[in-house]
Design a protein around this motif. Structure first.
Motif, PDB file in Angstrom:
ATOM      1  N   GLU A  92       0.524  -0.765  -0.124  1.00 27.36           N
ATOM      2  CA  GLU A  92       0.703  -0.140   0.103  1.00 27.36           C
ATOM      3  C   GLU A  92       1.225   1.532  -0.145  1.00 27.36           C
ATOM      4  O   GLU A  92       1.631   1.481   1.025  1.00 27.36           O
ATOM      5  CB  GLU A  92      -1.123  -0.070   1.058  1.00 27.36           C
ATOM      6  N   VAL A  93       0.903   2.232  -0.962  1.00 29.82           N
ATOM      7  CA  VAL A  93       1.530   3.032  -1.216  1.00 29.82           C
ATOM      8  C   VAL A  93       0.635   4.671  -1.104  1.00 29.82           C
ATOM      9  O   VAL A  93      -0.725   4.682  -2.173  1.00 29.82           O
ATOM     10  CB  VAL A  93       2.079   3.158  -2.732  1.00 29.82           C
ATOM     11  N   ILE A  94       0.932   5.673  -0.119  1.00 28.00           N
ATOM     12  CA  ILE A  94      -0.147   6.984  -0.374  1.00 28.00           C
ATOM     13  C   ILE A  94       1.106   7.626  -0.638  1.00 28.00           C
ATOM     14  O   ILE A  94       2.307   8.277  -0.435  1.00 28.00           O
ATOM     15  CB  ILE A  94       0.108   7.099   1.581  1.00 28.00           C
ATOM     16  N   VAL A  95       0.142   8.375  -2.090  1.00 28.95           N
ATOM     17  CA  VAL A  95       0.989   9.570  -2.194  1.00 28.95           C
ATOM     18  C   VAL A  95       0.718  11.209  -2.189  1.00 28.95           C
ATOM     19  O   VAL A  95      -0.973  11.108  -3.174  1.00 28.95           O
ATOM     20  CB  VAL A  95       0.935   9.652  -4.178  1.00 28.95           C
ATOM     21  N   PRO A  96       0.851  11.638  -0.741  1.00 29.23           N
ATOM     22  CA  PRO A  96       0.404  13.142  -0.730  1.00 29.23           C
ATOM     23  C   PRO A  96       0.711  14.236  -2.279  1.00 29.23           C
ATOM     24  O   PRO A  96       1.804  13.731  -3.104  1.00 29.23           O
ATOM     25  CB  PRO A  96       1.152  13.271  -0.303  1.00 29.23           C
ATOM     26  N   LYS A  97      -0.425  15.182  -2.522  1.00 33.99           N
ATOM     27  CA  LYS A  97       0.437  15.809  -3.721  1.00 33.99           C
ATOM     28  C   LYS A  97      -0.733  17.233  -3.641  1.00 33.99           C
ATOM     29  O   LYS A  97      -1.352  16.748  -2.942  1.00 33.99           O
ATOM     30  CB  LYS A  97      -0.411  14.998  -5.245  1.00 33.99           C
TER      31      LYS A  97
END
Length: 279
Positions: free
Chosen positions: A98-103
């Motif tokens: 699981e990867v959380i990508v803030p943007k």
């Protein structure tokens, strides 16, 4: 998809049913609960593969009746295990990440995705490139070659590339994107068992790119995928090798044939032949 698990044998397919103005397909699954039934169905499937193989030979100009009679492709097929264990890789959640990508809002994710290649047991999309200044690269948890299973809880497995691209573009307005990926190297390992040169490999190649594949044959079982670029054959690089030399290497290889391949789109991006268009 056809699967034998213990004494349970499952056949999956599609049934064409009428629809208003469009062709519609419904999934069909049949379960056989006895070992005898499983054996009979598996044997029938094997025979169908052999018929398809003979047609493949004829289509490629090999029509010697003596040669065809001598071959027993089913025996060769039985010796070729399915290489890569894609079903286990994708079904076992221990392999998922699981990867959380803030943007920032309205910021592109900064990725290029390509298809995993026709012939994959579980078709999905592969991360082919990342913008060095984009959110995907900044998060530090993604790598080229990773196979994307879902985005924000929406499964991408089995969807057309265009649909997957649409879902990724739709995340532009969000400030956090959640990806589920299976970490994979961009290079695919292939092992084909070929006891004799009289047995055709069951795929065609043009300028190093695999352009057709016999469904259910030893090449597909060994990990060959349509649309992949061959990088190595038996530890010999073929990146800058002429087409005729690649064909000769494949035609004369017997025993265990080891190859390394990658999706052609990734190869062209990594070698600077194509310009990335980020999503």
């Amino acid at each position: 998809m056809d699967t034998i698990i213990g004494n349970m044998f499952a056949i999956g397919g599609n049934v064409k049913v009428p629809s208003y103005g469009n062709t519609k397909y419904e999934p069909l699954d049949i379960i056989y609960e006895t070992h005898r039934e499983a054996q009979l169905i598996a044997q029938s499937i094997g025979q169908a593969f052999q018929v398809a193989y003979m047609e493949f030979l004829k289509a490629n100009g090999i029509e010697d009746p003596g040669l065809l009679k001598e071959m027993d492709y089913q025996d060769v097929l039985n010796q070729q295990e399915i290489y890569g264990e894609e079903l286990n890789l994708f079904a076992n959640k221990d392999h998922h990440k699981e990867v959380i990508v803030p943007k920032a809002k309205n910021e592109l994710l900064g990725v290029v995705i390509v298809e995993s290649g026709w012939g994959s047991m579980v078709p999905t999309v592969v991360l082919a490139n990342m913008s060095p200044i984009g959110p995907a690269a900044r998060c530090g948890q993604l790598n080229i070659g990773d196979q994307i299973i879902s985005i924000n809880g929406i499964s991408l497995v089995g969807l057309p590339l265009s649909a997957c691209q649409t879902y990724i573009k739709a995340a532009k307005n969000q400030t956090v994107v959640k990806l589920t990926v299976v970490p994979c190297p961009p290079v695919v390992e292939v092992i084909i068992k070929r006891p004799d040169v009289k047995y055709q490999l069951g795929f065609s190649v043009q300028n190093g790119v695999i352009c057709s594949l016999l469904r259910g044959g030893i090449a597909e079982r060994g990990g060959v995928r349509v649309g992949h670029r061959i990088i190595e054959i038996n530890n010999q690089s073929v990146v800058a090798v002429p087409h005729e030399k690649i064909v000769s290497l494949l035609a004369n290889s017997v025993g265990e044939i080891h190859m390394k391949t990658m999706p052609t789109s990734i190869f062209r991006l990594l070698t600077g032949q194509d310009t990335p268009h980020y999503l």
